[in-house]
Design an enzyme around this catalytic site. Structure first.
Site, PDB file in Angstrom:
ATOM      1  N   LYS A   1      83.800  85.377 -14.541  1.00 12.70           N
ATOM      2  CA  LYS A   1      84.410  84.042 -14.449  1.00 12.70           C
ATOM      3  C   LYS A   1      83.398  83.011 -13.963  1.00 12.70           C
ATOM      4  CE  LYS A   1      88.295  84.829 -16.246  1.00 12.70           C
ATOM      5  NZ  LYS A   1      88.566  84.238 -17.568  1.00 12.70           N
TER       6      LYS A   1
ATOM      7  N   GLY B   1      93.261  85.480 -27.909  1.00 19.48           N
ATOM      8  CA  GLY B   1      94.065  86.200 -26.915  1.00 19.48           C
ATOM      9  C   GLY B   1      95.512  85.755 -26.937  1.00 19.48           C
TER      10      GLY B   1
ATOM     11  N   GLY C   1      98.672  87.643 -25.378  1.00 22.16           N
ATOM     12  CA  GLY C   1      98.682  87.957 -23.957  1.00 22.16           C
ATOM     13  C   GLY C   1      99.725  87.183 -23.165  1.00 22.16           C
ATOM     14  N   GLN C   2      99.653  87.348 -21.840  1.00 24.79           N
ATOM     15  CA  GLN C   2     100.660  86.739 -20.958  1.00 24.79           C
ATOM     16  C   GLN C   2     100.677  85.216 -21.111  1.00 24.79           C
ATOM     17  OE1 GLN C   2     100.002  86.994 -16.711  1.00 24.79           O
ATOM     18  NE2 GLN C   2     102.102  86.426 -16.220  1.00 24.79           N
TER      19      GLN C   2
ATOM     20  N   TYR D   1      85.137  91.157 -13.051  1.00 27.27           N
ATOM     21  CA  TYR D   1      85.962  90.047 -13.548  1.00 27.27           C
ATOM     22  C   TYR D   1      85.507  88.728 -12.911  1.00 27.27           C
ATOM     23  CZ  TYR D   1      90.340  87.365 -14.304  1.00 27.27           C
ATOM     24  OH  TYR D   1      91.276  86.421 -14.653  1.00 27.27           O
TER      25      TYR D   1
ATOM     26  N   ASP E   1      94.291  87.302 -32.187  1.00 25.97           N
ATOM     27  CA  ASP E   1      94.151  88.341 -31.164  1.00 25.97           C
ATOM     28  C   ASP E   1      93.596  89.569 -31.874  1.00 25.97           C
ATOM     29  OD1 ASP E   1      94.843  90.349 -28.974  1.00 25.97           O
ATOM     30  OD2 ASP E   1      95.818  88.595 -28.128  1.00 25.97           O
ATOM     31  N   ILE E   2      93.276  90.620 -31.089  1.00 28.45           N
ATOM     32  CA  ILE E   2      92.902  91.891 -31.728  1.00 28.45           C
ATOM     33  C   ILE E   2      94.125  92.773 -31.951  1.00 28.45           C
ATOM     34  CG2 ILE E   2      90.463  92.141 -31.109  1.00 28.45           C
ATOM     35  CD1 ILE E   2      91.416  93.720 -28.623  1.00 28.45           C
ATOM     36  N   ARG E   3      95.289  92.314 -31.460  1.00 25.94           N
ATOM     37  CA  ARG E   3      96.521  93.083 -31.704  1.00 25.94           C
ATOM     38  C   ARG E   3      97.589  92.104 -32.179  1.00 25.94           C
ATOM     39  NH1 ARG E   3      99.717  93.220 -26.278  1.00 25.94           N
ATOM     40  NH2 ARG E   3      98.580  91.655 -25.097  1.00 25.94           N
TER      41      ARG E   3
HETATM   42  P1  NAD Z   1      96.217  89.062 -21.014  1.00 24.98           P
HETATM   43  O1  NAD Z   1      95.492  90.307 -20.625  1.00 24.98           O
HETATM   44  O2  NAD Z   1      97.682  89.019 -20.861  1.00 24.98           O
HETATM   45  O3  NAD Z   1      95.883  88.711 -22.523  1.00 24.98           O
HETATM   46  C1  NAD Z   1      94.566  88.762 -23.011  1.00 24.98           C
HETATM   47  C2  NAD Z   1      94.632  88.941 -24.525  1.00 24.98           C
HETATM   48  O4  NAD Z   1      93.284  89.051 -24.999  1.00 24.98           O
HETATM   49  C3  NAD Z   1      95.376  90.224 -24.941  1.00 24.98           C
HETATM   50  O5  NAD Z   1      96.417  89.904 -25.827  1.00 24.98           O
HETATM   51  C4  NAD Z   1      94.294  91.066 -25.630  1.00 24.98           C
HETATM   52  O6  NAD Z   1      94.768  91.786 -26.730  1.00 24.98           O
HETATM   53  C5  NAD Z   1      93.297  89.977 -26.040  1.00 24.98           C
HETATM   54  N1  NAD Z   1      91.937  90.509 -26.232  1.00 24.98           N
HETATM   55  C6  NAD Z   1      91.303  91.440 -25.484  1.00 24.98           C
HETATM   56  N2  NAD Z   1      90.077  91.669 -26.006  1.00 24.98           N
HETATM   57  C7  NAD Z   1      89.950  90.859 -27.083  1.00 24.98           C
HETATM   58  C8  NAD Z   1      88.911  90.647 -28.026  1.00 24.98           C
HETATM   59  N3  NAD Z   1      87.763  91.331 -27.987  1.00 24.98           N
HETATM   60  N4  NAD Z   1      89.099  89.707 -28.997  1.00 24.98           N
HETATM   61  C9  NAD Z   1      90.273  89.016 -29.063  1.00 24.98           C
HETATM   62  N5  NAD Z   1      91.301  89.206 -28.211  1.00 24.98           N
HETATM   63  C10 NAD Z   1      91.131  90.115 -27.214  1.00 24.98           C
HETATM   64  O7  NAD Z   1      95.519  87.857 -20.223  1.00 24.98           O
HETATM   65  P2  NAD Z   1      96.170  86.474 -19.770  1.00 24.98           P
HETATM   66  O8  NAD Z   1      96.841  86.698 -18.465  1.00 24.98           O
HETATM   67  O9  NAD Z   1      96.930  85.880 -20.897  1.00 24.98           O
HETATM   68  O10 NAD Z   1      94.839  85.646 -19.450  1.00 24.98           O
HETATM   69  C11 NAD Z   1      94.307  84.681 -20.338  1.00 24.98           C
HETATM   70  C12 NAD Z   1      93.136  84.010 -19.630  1.00 24.98           C
HETATM   71  O11 NAD Z   1      93.595  83.403 -18.411  1.00 24.98           O
HETATM   72  C13 NAD Z   1      92.005  84.962 -19.223  1.00 24.98           C
HETATM   73  O12 NAD Z   1      90.775  84.300 -19.318  1.00 24.98           O
HETATM   74  C14 NAD Z   1      92.307  85.240 -17.752  1.00 24.98           C
HETATM   75  O13 NAD Z   1      91.146  85.589 -17.050  1.00 24.98           O
HETATM   76  C15 NAD Z   1      92.836  83.888 -17.324  1.00 24.98           C
HETATM   77  N6  NAD Z   1      93.653  83.950 -16.101  1.00 24.98           N
HETATM   78  C16 NAD Z   1      94.867  84.567 -16.118  1.00 24.98           C
HETATM   79  C17 NAD Z   1      95.631  84.620 -14.965  1.00 24.98           C
HETATM   80  C18 NAD Z   1      96.978  85.296 -14.929  1.00 24.98           C
HETATM   81  O14 NAD Z   1      97.554  85.438 -13.833  1.00 24.98           O
HETATM   82  N7  NAD Z   1      97.535  85.684 -16.071  1.00 24.98           N
HETATM   83  C19 NAD Z   1      95.134  84.042 -13.784  1.00 24.98           C
HETATM   84  C20 NAD Z   1      93.875  83.463 -13.790  1.00 24.98           C
HETATM   85  C21 NAD Z   1      93.155  83.388 -14.980  1.00 24.98           C
HETATM   86  C1  AKB Z   2      94.254  88.841 -12.002  1.00 23.81           C
HETATM   87  O1  AKB Z   2      94.942  89.215 -11.035  1.00 23.81           O
HETATM   88  O2  AKB Z   2      93.275  89.444 -12.449  1.00 23.81           O
HETATM   89  C2  AKB Z   2      94.610  87.508 -12.622  1.00 23.81           C
HETATM   90  C3  AKB Z   2      93.823  86.414 -11.977  1.00 23.81           C
HETATM   91  C4  AKB Z   2      94.291  85.818 -10.719  1.00 23.81           C
HETATM   92  O3  AKB Z   2      92.794  86.035 -12.482  1.00 23.81           O
HETATM   93  N1  AKB Z   2      96.011  87.304 -12.514  1.00 23.81           N
END
Ligand code: NAD
Ligand code: AKB
Length: 313
Positions: free
Chosen positions: A143, A8, A11-12, A139, A34-36
């Site tokens: 988790k 991933g 991603g963010q 979701y 990643d897948i992209r």
């Molecule tokens: P995001 O959606 O920004 O990025 C996720 C990435 O996963 C994307 O780039 C997507 O292309 C990739 N992806 C999706 N399906 C896939 C697959 N089958 N194989 C490989 N890659 C794949 O998410 P994020 O915000 O970077 O979150 C990362 C982790 O942190 C996640 O587990 C999320 O639940 C957790 N998290 C994030 C936040 C937040 O606020 N950003 C808060 C709590 C927990």
């Molecule tokens: C979402 O809003 O889904 C994420 C999280 C808090 O897990 N930012």
């Protein structure tokens, strides 16, 4: 932790995690997957790998001779309610594949849980580390299942699994991927671009938040922590601040006095937010591995606006 695969990575979190890990462990030690393909220069090795296909992930880990996986591939809460079956497949199936590869190839695993692992019935103020977890979103279900799977692989197979329950994360470099806390990123972009923001959560919706540099540091510090001090592993409550849309707007007005916020509440995302805590207790993380955030809402706002005003995406 010398040879790392990040899933991933586009991603963010992944975008900034890869940069931080490369600064710490060396450019070629970190394989981003990643897948992209990430936007812009990835600054080191990258491979396409789909976590729902075990062989795809295994090939990347084996080729890179990895000893650690930072597993960030997932579907977030708002998209999760639109696509629950896909969310099950990626979040639970993908994590299962990661843990199987880690077991076979003797890798440590960092994977984030979320405040979404809580739900109705959970105490909403100073939510304890160990408490009721009965979320009502796919979701959130994924988790909780993920936290339990990671504990299982640690106790049953000795895999070094560690994780945190991240709150909403705020960052300027990469747009968020479809969550309920995305408003806390959008608000800064719109403040700089147009001086106004229409928020999809109600003015007084209070949630825990954290600025991305703290979130990245937390992951690295937890993975480097002395394992003999860790009682919890999966997954530590961590937080940095409690904000509402109205309080973030006030903090932006300290820098942009004309900023205006209006509200068009989205009932689906509002219901998700209302099922999450208002303020989690992160004392277990403080005590077991010394967690402490560096940014509060005021310093985060100053840094976000400075970065966005000096020409970011
Ligand atoms: P995001 O959606 O920004 O990025 C996720 C990435 O996963 C994307 O780039 C997507 O292309 C990739 N992806 C999706 N399906 C896939 C697959 N089958 N194989 C490989 N890659 C794949 O998410 P994020 O915000 O970077 O979150 C990362 C982790 O942190 C996640 O587990 C999320 O639940 C957790 N998290 C994030 C936040 C937040 O606020 N950003 C808060 C709590 C927990
Ligand atoms: C979402 O809003 O889904 C994420 C999280 C808090 O897990 N930012």
């Amino acid at each position: 932790m010398k040879r790392i695969v990040v899933t991933g990575a586009a991603g963010q979190i992944g975008t900034e995690m890869v940069v931080a890990l490369r600064e710490r462990y060396g450019r070629d030690s970190v394989l981003a997957t990643d897948i992209r393909i990430p936007e812009g220069e990835t600054g080191g090795p990258f491979a396409l790998a789909d976590v729902t296909i075990g062989d795809s992930l295994d090939a990347a880990v084996a080729r890179h001779r990895a000893d650690t996986i930072f597993h960030l591939a997932a579907i977030l809460s708002a998209v999760g309610e639109q696509r629950p079956q896909k969310t099950y497949e990626v979040n639970i199936g993908g994590l299962f594949n990661v843990l199987e590869v880690a077991r076979a190839r003797e890798c440590a695993v960092f994977t984030p849980s979320s405040i979404a692992a809580f739900g109705p019935g959970t105490p909403i103020d100073l939510t304890p580390q160990d408490t009721i977890q009965r979320p009502n979103t796919m979701y959130g279900v994924s988790k909780v299942a993920g936290e339990l799977l990671c504990d299982y692989y640690h106790h049953r197979f000795g895999v070094d699994t560690r994780g945190v329950r991240y709150p909403g994360l705020v960052s300027w470099l990469t747009q968020p991927g479809g969550g309920t806390t995305d408003y806390a990123v959008e608000i800064y972009h719109d403040a700089v671009e147009s001086g106004r923001y229409e928020c999809f959560l109600a003015a007084g919706t209070q949630l825990d938040m954290m600025y991305m540099p703290d979130a990245i540091r937390a992951a690295i510090e937890l993975m480097e922590a002395d394992p003999s001090r860790l009682e919890h592993r999966n997954a530590f409550n961590i937080t940095a601040m409690q904000v509402t849309p109205a309080s973030l707007a006030d903090s932006i007005r300290q820098h942009l006095p004309g900023f205006e916020i209006s509200y068009a509440v989205d009932p689906i995302r509002q219901a998700i937010a209302d099922s999450w805590p208002r303020h989690i207790d992160d004392s277990a993380a403080q005590n077991e591995w010394g967690w402490a955030p560096a940014f509060d809402a005021a310093s985060m706002t100053a840094d976000m606006l400075a970065n966005l005003q000096t020409g970011s995406p």
